[in-house]
Design a protein around this motif. Structure first.
Motif, mmCIF file in Angstrom:
data_model
loop_
_atom_site.group_PDB
_atom_site.id
_atom_site.type_symbol
_atom_site.label_atom_id
_atom_site.label_comp_id
_atom_site.label_asym_id
_atom_site.label_seq_id
_atom_site.Cartn_x
_atom_site.Cartn_y
_atom_site.Cartn_z
ATOM 1 N N UNK A 16 0.832 -1.210 0.000
ATOM 2 C CA UNK A 16 0.000 0.000 0.000
ATOM 3 C C UNK A 16 0.866 1.259 0.000
ATOM 4 N N UNK A 17 2.018 1.201 0.639
ATOM 5 C CA UNK A 17 2.912 2.358 0.693
ATOM 6 C C UNK A 17 3.622 2.603 -0.641
ATOM 7 N N UNK A 18 3.456 1.704 -1.581
ATOM 8 C CA UNK A 18 4.056 1.880 -2.910
ATOM 9 C C UNK A 18 3.221 2.786 -3.804
ATOM 10 N N UNK A 19 2.200 3.351 -3.251
ATOM 11 C CA UNK A 19 1.303 4.186 -4.034
ATOM 12 C C UNK A 19 1.870 5.589 -4.233
ATOM 13 N N UNK A 99 11.275 -7.107 -4.325
ATOM 14 C CA UNK A 99 11.377 -7.115 -5.780
ATOM 15 C C UNK A 99 10.033 -6.791 -6.420
ATOM 16 N N UNK A 100 8.984 -7.429 -5.935
ATOM 17 C CA UNK A 100 7.639 -7.173 -6.454
ATOM 18 C C UNK A 100 7.251 -5.718 -6.223
ATOM 19 N N UNK A 101 7.569 -5.205 -5.053
ATOM 20 C CA UNK A 101 7.247 -3.825 -4.700
ATOM 21 C C UNK A 101 7.957 -2.839 -5.634
ATOM 22 N N UNK A 102 9.233 -3.066 -5.891
ATOM 23 C CA UNK A 102 9.988 -2.160 -6.768
ATOM 24 C C UNK A 102 9.523 -2.264 -8.215
ATOM 25 N N UNK A 103 9.153 -3.459 -8.665
ATOM 26 C CA UNK A 103 8.595 -3.598 -10.027
ATOM 27 C C UNK A 103 7.289 -2.817 -10.121
ATOM 28 N N UNK A 105 6.428 -0.210 -8.344
ATOM 29 C CA UNK A 105 6.733 1.224 -8.312
ATOM 30 C C UNK A 105 7.216 1.731 -9.671
ATOM 31 N N UNK A 106 7.813 0.875 -10.454
ATOM 32 C CA UNK A 106 8.283 1.278 -11.786
ATOM 33 C C UNK A 106 7.114 1.675 -12.693
ATOM 34 N N UNK A 107 5.912 1.209 -12.354
ATOM 35 C CA UNK A 107 4.727 1.525 -13.153
ATOM 36 C C UNK A 107 3.861 2.624 -12.551
ATOM 37 N N UNK A 108 4.251 3.145 -11.389
ATOM 38 C CA UNK A 108 3.533 4.254 -10.756
ATOM 39 C C UNK A 108 4.223 5.538 -11.205
ATOM 40 N N UNK A 109 3.496 6.450 -11.853
ATOM 41 C CA UNK A 109 4.137 7.629 -12.448
ATOM 42 C C UNK A 109 5.020 8.451 -11.503
#
Length: 138
Positions: A16-19, A99-103, A105-109
């Motif tokens: 959720x914090x990856x937003x 790893x999943x979290x950083x991937x 984040x790569x798609x969050x503008x």
């Protein structure tokens, strides 16, 4: 079962914090507000950048240290002590989450995915395992 629930819940909190809401551009104003309250003036640009970087990396260490600890406890179950198997399993789960979290984040503008963050996250999980090893009776 409660131990797994705590580990899963914390994993969900991390995702959720990856937003966008937790991006550096949104949390920076909070940092400047603290500086104003404590120092009476905003941080200089350089101090702001360094403080924000340090704060964010320490947050990564802390959140993944807690994640590693919670997954260690979940995998261990009702057993006591420490085993390499439990510890490695917890670290591997933390690496998978990081790893999943950083991937993601790569798609969050407003975010960026960073392999360095996966390394910092892994360090946090490993530190938690070293604490568990040191406290073997936990």
């Amino acid at each position: 079962m409660t131990r797994y629930a705590a580990a899963v819940l914390w994993t969900i909190c991390i995702f959720a914090a990856s937003s966008d809401a937790f991006s550096a551009s949104h949390t920076g104003s909070v940092l400047q507000s603290f500086a104003m309250a404590i120092l009476g003036h905003p941080l200089s640009d350089m101090t702001y950048e360094l403080t924000q970087l340090a704060t964010r990396k320490l947050a990564h260490l802390t959140e993944y240290g807690l994640l590693g600890w919670l997954w260690f406890r979940a995998v261990r179950g009702d057993e006591q002590g420490w085993t390499l198997r439990w510890s490695v399993t917890a670290v591997l789960i933390a690496i998978a989450v990081a790893t999943t979290d950083e991937i993601h984040q790569a798609f969050v503008p407003s975010r960026t995915g960073s392999p360095l963050d996966v390394i910092v996250d892994t360090c946090g999980a490993v530190v938690a395992q070293l604490v568990a090893l040191h406290r073997r009776g936990v």
